[in-house]
Design an enzyme around this catalytic site. Structure first.
Site, short mmCIF file in Angstrom:
data_model
loop_
_atom_site.label_atom_id
_atom_site.label_comp_id
_atom_site.label_asym_id
_atom_site.label_seq_id
_atom_site.Cartn_x
_atom_site.Cartn_y
_atom_site.Cartn_z
N HIS A 1 42.60 42.47 46.78
CA HIS A 1 42.89 43.78 46.21
C HIS A 1 41.62 44.57 45.98
O HIS A 1 40.57 44.02 45.63
CB HIS A 1 43.74 43.69 44.93
CG HIS A 1 43.12 42.93 43.79
ND1 HIS A 1 42.23 43.49 42.91
CD2 HIS A 1 43.30 41.64 43.38
CE1 HIS A 1 41.89 42.59 42.01
NE2 HIS A 1 42.51 41.45 42.26
N HIS B 1 37.67 39.93 34.51
CA HIS B 1 38.03 40.90 33.47
C HIS B 1 37.08 40.90 32.29
O HIS B 1 37.37 41.51 31.26
CB HIS B 1 39.46 40.67 32.95
CG HIS B 1 40.53 40.81 33.99
ND1 HIS B 1 41.85 40.99 33.71
CD2 HIS B 1 40.47 40.81 35.36
CE1 HIS B 1 42.55 41.07 34.82
NE2 HIS B 1 41.73 40.96 35.84
N ASP C 1 36.44 39.31 40.34
CA ASP C 1 37.85 39.69 40.59
C ASP C 1 37.93 41.11 41.13
O ASP C 1 38.16 42.04 40.39
CB ASP C 1 38.64 39.53 39.29
CG ASP C 1 40.13 39.71 39.46
OD1 ASP C 1 40.61 39.77 40.60
OD2 ASP C 1 40.83 39.83 38.43
N GLU D 1 46.57 46.02 42.26
CA GLU D 1 47.00 44.67 41.85
C GLU D 1 46.91 44.50 40.34
O GLU D 1 47.65 43.71 39.76
CB GLU D 1 46.13 43.61 42.54
CG GLU D 1 46.64 42.18 42.39
CD GLU D 1 46.12 41.45 41.14
OE1 GLU D 1 46.70 40.42 40.79
OE2 GLU D 1 45.15 41.93 40.50
N GLU D 2 45.99 45.26 39.73
CA GLU D 2 45.76 45.08 38.28
C GLU D 2 46.76 45.85 37.43
O GLU D 2 46.66 45.86 36.21
CB GLU D 2 44.33 45.50 37.92
CG GLU D 2 43.22 44.70 38.62
CD GLU D 2 43.10 43.25 38.13
OE1 GLU D 2 43.92 42.85 37.28
OE2 GLU D 2 42.21 42.55 38.62
N GLU E 1 41.99 35.67 45.40
CA GLU E 1 41.78 35.79 43.95
C GLU E 1 40.74 34.76 43.51
O GLU E 1 40.53 33.75 44.20
CB GLU E 1 43.10 35.50 43.22
CG GLU E 1 44.12 36.62 43.30
CD GLU E 1 43.85 37.73 42.29
OE1 GLU E 1 42.99 37.56 41.41
OE2 GLU E 1 44.50 38.78 42.41
N ASP F 1 41.30 47.13 43.80
CA ASP F 1 41.13 47.71 42.46
C ASP F 1 40.55 46.72 41.47
O ASP F 1 40.51 45.51 41.69
CB ASP F 1 42.47 48.26 41.94
CG ASP F 1 43.54 47.19 41.80
OD1 ASP F 1 43.55 46.24 42.61
OD2 ASP F 1 44.38 47.31 40.89
#
Lengths: 347, 347
Positions: free
Chosen positions: B57, B321, B83, B117-118, B146, B59
């Site tokens: 992903h 994150h 991530d 995705e987030e 991931e 984003d």
């Protein structure tokens, strides 16, 4: 004059016009003390004659399309009719009767019209009135004329409010073992509170019910996060034979788990004054039932400083605070007659 | 090029600049499909050669003072490093290597760079991409890159969110028997949920943990009123061998008392693809551990339509994150080397 009093809007903190109306209606008798939006009519005292004070609050809850009032089907309808302008009218009629007929009473009669009863206890003017009004402190009995449907309701429950906080640690909700679910802690820890039923406590022959409730709960961060905190509101209504600090200890004993308890307020219960001769005289004069007061009232503020007080009034409790609030004219007459017999010492 | 990708801010719904950068970096190879802020690079297909799609992903979550990034102590630091911009860089390097060296691969290699995705699952573009991109549906395996620290994480948990509402009736809190305390109903009714511990469920030799949690609770009117309603958020993460409707039935079975359950979302689990030969080939090429995926990922969206998918990527899950997000250059190199051996069919 109940309808006239109903029609003077006097929502809490807006009692001035109603206080002025009471002063006009009782002329030429003037209040001996005007303090904090409240009026006290003290009698000339006679040696050896006990003082009884009749007390009622001037304020009402906010209107619910029930102003102006009306008389219909034997009752006065409108905001405050039951709680407690009917009672104020009875007090006004008592002042007028005592002035007009100068009857040979066996009691000295004071009358207290006070403000802000419908607000939280912090707003109550009673403590200030007791300080400002030494005559009031001589009362052998205060009759608080809250709606009791002309029963005598003795004592009152204590009222303890507390925040109980359970804490944990947040984590992803797919891996809760990395955190500690505070809401699960509360659900486990409050089992005993949620499982209790009303417990009857007999005080001087009257059955009060002690009840404890979770009245609010709030916790959670997001649907996918283990919550780290939940705050629960607990409300404990306790019997008149328990002290406030005992009530707090009892509440703590009902709470399991790792919780912190923070007292928001703890209003003392009111003493059950069955041992006061004047209560028996009021009962005989009114032919009223003796009942426990299953809630908190200003009785507690008087008994806390050693002045006996009871609840007795014409309003029907089931109509208090309702849009269809009303009081029957028969009940007003019965209340007035009972108070006349009470102060005359007849039955 | 990981640092270059980190420095292009691409918080969810702002992926266009990063997609453009990927297109520039992979020239002269152009994406065969550009759809919904996402890019798909399809290979020329060879008869009898399986297609593997590497997917990542574009984003990130919002910045936490971690832009621009930097290289320090053998790691790339900055928003999205783990991530999953490190993984995107590995994908870009794979595209470049395949173009430059034209190696004799035993797999056809597609590359999917996708958006959003987030965000909650409703925002995922995967279903639309599968419809718009028939080539993608030919994949024998999708490798979702991931952060797994170069382990192979198979399957994924199902994710059921529900509101559970307990109702009662309000009354004065001094007379709770005239009402029915909804919060007490919830505390009693959610005992089983609050008391559960993680339950291990072995699927194809991998141990997943099923967990159920109350992640939110809200109820109450005022401190002196018996509450008539409380709404509880329940989150149930369930093993890949359970269907969504079975999960809902299981959740209902854990809830006691008079509650209504309303499903907010129920994302299917991802199939554990240990029976796919390509998974064993990836394992041998990467010397990776086979692990269960103890959360929900896009794997579920592919396996739901019959396309096997696994998670494998260079980022360290523990840095995802976080403000100090980072990925080690050794891990990037190890990931790239493993994927080269995987597509070459060497070990």
């Amino acid at each position: 004059c109940t309808l006239d009093l109903v029609n003077i809007e006097s929502v809490s903190r807006n009692e001035a016009a109603l206080a002025q109306a009471v002063t006009s209606l009782t002329e030429p008798i003037a209040p001996s003390v005007v303090h904090d939006d409240s009026l006290f009519f003290a009698p000339a005292r006679r040696p050896g004659v006990p003082l009884v004070v009749f007390a009622g609050h001037l304020d009402t809850v906010p209107p619910q399309d029930n102003l102006p009032g009306r008389i219909d089907d034997g009752s006065v309808h409108g905001l405050g009719a039951s709680d407690m302008k009917g009672a104020l009218a009875v007090m006004v009629e008592m002042i007028r009767w005592l002035e007009r007929d100068d009857p040979d009473t066996s009691l000295d009669c004071g009358f207290l019209f006070f403000a802000r009863e419908e607000l939280p206890i912090d707003a109550s003017p009673i403590t200030g009135l007791l300080e400002a009004t030494p005559e009031l402190r001589d009362a052998s009995l205060v009759v608080i004329m809250e709606p009791t449907a002309n029963a005598i309701q003795l004592g009152c429950l204590g009222n303890l409010n507390a925040d109980v906080t359970y804490r944990g640690a947040s984590s992803h909700s797919a891996r809760p073992w990395l955190g500690d679910n505070a809401i699960h802690g509360a659900i486990s820890g409050l089992q005993k509170v949620a499982g209790t039923t009303a417990r009857e406590v007999t005080v001087d022959g009257l059955g009060f019910y002690e009840v404890v409730n979770v009245t609010g709960i709030d916790g959670g961060i997001a649907r996918n996060i283990i919550p780290d905190e939940v705050v629960c509101h607990l409300n404990f209504r306790y019997a008149p034979n328990r002290m406030p600090d005992e009530a707090e200890a009892e509440l703590r004993s009902l709470i399991a788990g790792d919780a912190t308890l923070s007292v928001i307020g703890n209003a003392s219960p009111g003493r059950v004054a069955t041992d006061n001769d004047l209560v028996e005289r009021l009962r005989a004069a009114s032919d009223a039932a003796l009942e426990p007061k299953q809630s908190w009232t200003n009785v507690a503020e008087f008994t806390a400083v050693g002045i006996d007080a009871v609840n007795f009034g014409p309003g029907a409790p089931e109509y208090a605070h309702r849009a269809d609030e009303q009081v029957s004219i028969d009940a007003l007459a019965a209340s007035f007659g009972a108070l006349q017999r009470f102060v005359l010492g007849t039955q």
